[in-house]
Design a protein around this motif. Structure first.
Motif, short mmCIF file in Angstrom:
data_model
loop_
_atom_site.label_atom_id
_atom_site.label_comp_id
_atom_site.label_asym_id
_atom_site.label_seq_id
_atom_site.Cartn_x
_atom_site.Cartn_y
_atom_site.Cartn_z
N MET A 226 0.83 -1.20 0.00
CA MET A 226 0.00 0.00 0.00
C MET A 226 0.86 1.25 0.00
N LEU A 227 1.93 1.24 0.77
CA LEU A 227 2.83 2.40 0.80
C LEU A 227 3.41 2.67 -0.57
N ASP A 228 3.77 1.62 -1.30
CA ASP A 228 4.27 1.81 -2.65
C ASP A 228 3.23 2.47 -3.55
N LEU A 229 1.96 2.13 -3.34
CA LEU A 229 0.90 2.72 -4.15
C LEU A 229 0.66 4.17 -3.77
N TYR A 230 0.72 4.49 -2.49
CA TYR A 230 0.57 5.88 -2.07
C TYR A 230 1.66 6.76 -2.68
N PHE A 231 2.88 6.25 -2.68
CA PHE A 231 4.03 7.03 -3.12
C PHE A 231 4.40 6.72 -4.57
N SER A 232 3.41 6.34 -5.36
CA SER A 232 3.65 5.95 -6.75
C SER A 232 4.10 7.13 -7.60
N ASP A 233 4.87 6.82 -8.64
CA ASP A 233 5.28 7.85 -9.60
C ASP A 233 4.11 8.36 -10.43
N ALA A 234 2.93 7.72 -10.31
CA ALA A 234 1.75 8.19 -11.04
C ALA A 234 1.39 9.62 -10.66
N VAL A 235 1.91 10.09 -9.54
CA VAL A 235 1.64 11.46 -9.12
C VAL A 235 2.07 12.45 -10.19
N PHE A 236 3.04 12.07 -11.02
CA PHE A 236 3.54 12.97 -12.05
C PHE A 236 2.76 12.83 -13.36
N ASP A 237 1.86 11.86 -13.44
CA ASP A 237 1.20 11.56 -14.72
C ASP A 237 -0.30 11.78 -14.72
N ASP A 238 -0.95 11.65 -13.56
CA ASP A 238 -2.41 11.62 -13.55
C ASP A 238 -3.00 12.54 -12.50
N ASN A 239 -4.27 12.90 -12.73
CA ASN A 239 -5.03 13.60 -11.71
C ASN A 239 -5.37 12.64 -10.58
N LEU A 240 -5.80 13.19 -9.46
CA LEU A 240 -5.97 12.37 -8.27
C LEU A 240 -7.06 11.31 -8.42
N VAL A 241 -8.14 11.63 -9.10
CA VAL A 241 -9.19 10.62 -9.30
C VAL A 241 -8.60 9.41 -10.01
N GLN A 242 -7.82 9.65 -11.07
CA GLN A 242 -7.22 8.55 -11.81
C GLN A 242 -6.14 7.85 -10.99
N GLN A 243 -5.40 8.59 -10.17
CA GLN A 243 -4.40 7.96 -9.31
C GLN A 243 -5.03 6.95 -8.36
N ARG A 244 -6.18 7.31 -7.82
CA ARG A 244 -6.85 6.38 -6.91
C ARG A 244 -7.33 5.14 -7.64
N ILE A 245 -7.81 5.32 -8.87
CA ILE A 245 -8.23 4.17 -9.67
C ILE A 245 -7.03 3.27 -9.95
N HIS A 246 -5.89 3.86 -10.31
CA HIS A 246 -4.68 3.07 -10.56
C HIS A 246 -4.29 2.30 -9.30
N ALA A 247 -4.39 2.94 -8.15
CA ALA A 247 -3.99 2.28 -6.90
C ALA A 247 -4.87 1.06 -6.64
N LEU A 248 -6.18 1.22 -6.82
CA LEU A 248 -7.08 0.09 -6.57
C LEU A 248 -6.88 -1.01 -7.62
N ARG A 249 -6.64 -0.64 -8.85
CA ARG A 249 -6.38 -1.65 -9.87
C ARG A 249 -5.15 -2.47 -9.53
N ALA A 250 -4.15 -1.80 -9.00
CA ALA A 250 -2.92 -2.52 -8.65
C ALA A 250 -3.12 -3.44 -7.45
N TRP A 251 -4.10 -3.14 -6.63
CA TRP A 251 -4.32 -3.90 -5.39
C TRP A 251 -5.51 -4.85 -5.49
N GLN A 252 -6.23 -4.83 -6.59
CA GLN A 252 -7.55 -5.46 -6.69
C GLN A 252 -7.55 -6.97 -6.50
N HIS A 253 -6.43 -7.65 -6.72
CA HIS A 253 -6.43 -9.11 -6.63
C HIS A 253 -6.26 -9.61 -5.20
N ASN A 254 -6.01 -8.72 -4.27
CA ASN A 254 -5.85 -9.13 -2.88
C ASN A 254 -7.19 -9.58 -2.31
N GLU A 255 -7.16 -10.70 -1.60
CA GLU A 255 -8.32 -11.12 -0.84
C GLU A 255 -8.29 -10.43 0.52
#
Length: 450
Positions: free
Chosen positions: A203-232
């Motif tokens: 989760m910390l890696d997702l919070y501090f992702s380099d996506a901060v330089f590429d996307d608006n915050l709404v999209q950053q949150r979507i990227h974070a959940l997509r990256a984490w979505q397979h976790n049970e």
């Protein structure tokens, strides 16, 4: 180095480096105050003790005192009315000095009127930059109750339900999430009972992702959940409670999806502006390039103190906003506290009284802690962004929460039975700051509850 709002004050401060390796190394400690169980109770996560008072700071005391507000403070209320509030500056100054804090602020609001308020100290440790009543302080995870209230607005409007599932609301954007994650409800996310854990390295890696330089915050949150979505996710027993910032990030996404509006915009349009919280904002409390607020401070490994003036290192990553990145003056924070104390029966009507009652009600019991610190409950309840604790000095359950981005600290207690609330803020982290805020909170509550 000359601070931007004063041509006469100079500093030998060494500012933190901006290299990514330094940010990543520090990120775990920056989230301590957001991610752990003690955020409810009032003893902040384990941090280094505050350093001993400096000789320079002691020399500054007279200069700071010379600008303290004396006598009575004139307080502007949300509705535009004025009231005379008793000044508590002298009391706060004694507590501030005892615990060696840069600045300390507090307010008491009863029946919707601020009856006592004060602020003392300096914006930057060891500098003569006196704070004012209008100075902004960071409230960290105490933002969570505001996120829960935004959700309540959308429940009232029929756009969400407390049992809305993550998969039903966000499945289009995040189509491959695990079934257990998809089944988590809005109520579970906001009460930390969804099975999503406290912050992990992933989760910390997702919070501090380099996506901060590429996307608006709404999209950053979507990227974070997509990256984490397979976790049970697994709900623990006997208590389902796990303090989860990531859960609040997802709740913020659900709010954004059904409203069609970024969480940040909703905070301004639907909470700050209706309540007249003119100083309120998001992120680091000082204006970029200025020292126009009580800035946070980081305690280094060797005990040194570094003022965190502005920029990315001065707060949690913005993608985490729904979990806690609001700031405001102590009087504006009192407006929020007073509105909650009034149980939504005093304007503006952000949500219906029944919805606010649901938000403030206990939804889960927290795990029992063995041998808690003196005066600290061993367990309690948690609502939606609010803890419910029986303090030994109150004798009944009170709404409460702590917030800290590991550079600042805020505490709040709300008594809906007597329509009174106390807010306390400081621009310093750690056990000393928490003890000072707790002492002030208890004293002011007992002084004004009757």
């Amino acid at each position: 180095m000359r601070f931007p709002d004063s041509s006469t004050v100079r500093s030998n401060l060494v500012f933190p480096g901006s290299r990514r390796v330094e940010r990543v190394a520090a990120r775990g400690s920056r989230l301590q105050g957001l991610s752990t169980l003690p955020v409810i109770w009032g003893d902040t996560p384990a941090m280094l003790e505050s350093p001993a008072p400096s000789e320079f700071r002691n020399k500054c005391i007279d200069a700071v005192r010379s600008v303290l507000i004396a006598g009575a403070a004139v307080v502007m209320l949300a509705g535009g009315a004025y009231a005379q509030a008793a000044s508590i500056d002298n009391y706060l100054e004694r507590v501030r000095l005892e615990h060696d804090l840069p600045a300390l602020a507090a307010a008491v609001i009863k029946d919707g009127v601020v009856v006592a308020a004060g602020v003392t100290g300096t914006r930057v440790a060891d500098q003569v930059l006196p704070v004012a009543m209008s100075d902004r302080f960071h409230i960290g995870s105490n933002t969570k109750s505001m996120t829960a209230t935004l959700a309540g607005m959308l429940v009232d409007e029929g756009k969400l339900a407390w049992d809305s599932r993550v998969g039903d609301v966000l499945g289009e954007e995040v189509p491959e999430m695990s079934q257990s994650l998809a089944d988590a409800t809005l109520e579970q996310l906001l009460s930390h009972s969804s099975g999503i854990s406290s912050d992990t390295p992933e989760m910390l890696d997702l919070y501090f992702s380099d996506a901060v330089f590429d996307d608006n915050l709404v999209q950053q949150r979507i990227h974070a959940l997509r990256a984490w979505q397979h976790n049970e996710v697994t709900i623990p027993t006997p208590s389902p409670f796990q303090y989860s910032n990531f859960g609040y990030l997802i709740a913020g996404m659900m709010i954004e999806k059904v409203s069609g509006t970024p969480w940040e915009t909703l905070m301004y349009e639907r909470i700050f502006e209706p309540l007249g919280m003119e100083s309120a904002g998001l992120g680091p409390q000082a204006t970029y390039g200025l020292v126009d607020a009580a800035v946070g401070h980081r305690i280094e490994a060797d005990g040194a103190v570094t003022p965190m003036l502005w920029g990315p290192a001065a707060d949690v990553p913005p993608v985490m906003g729904p979990a806690g990145n609001a700031h405001m003056s102590i009087l504006d924070y009192a407006k929020w506290a007073g509105w909650n104390a009034g149980k939504a029966r005093r304007g503006p009507q952000l949500v219906t009284p029944a919805t606010l009652e649901f938000i403030q009600a206990v939804h889960v019991q927290t795990p029992v802690r063995e041998n808690p610190p003196p005066g600290t409950p061993s367990t309690g309840g948690y609502g939606l962004g609010w803890g419910s604790v029986v303090f030994d000095w109150a004798g009944k359950p009170l709404l409460t929460h702590n917030g800290s981005n590991s550079m600042n600290l805020a505490r709040i207690v709300v008594d809906t039975d007597t329509d009174i609330a106390v807010t306390v803020t400081t621009n310093f982290p750690g056990p000393g700051a928490n003890a000072a805020a707790g002492e002030v909170m208890e004293y002011l509550y007992l002084q004004y509850v009757n």
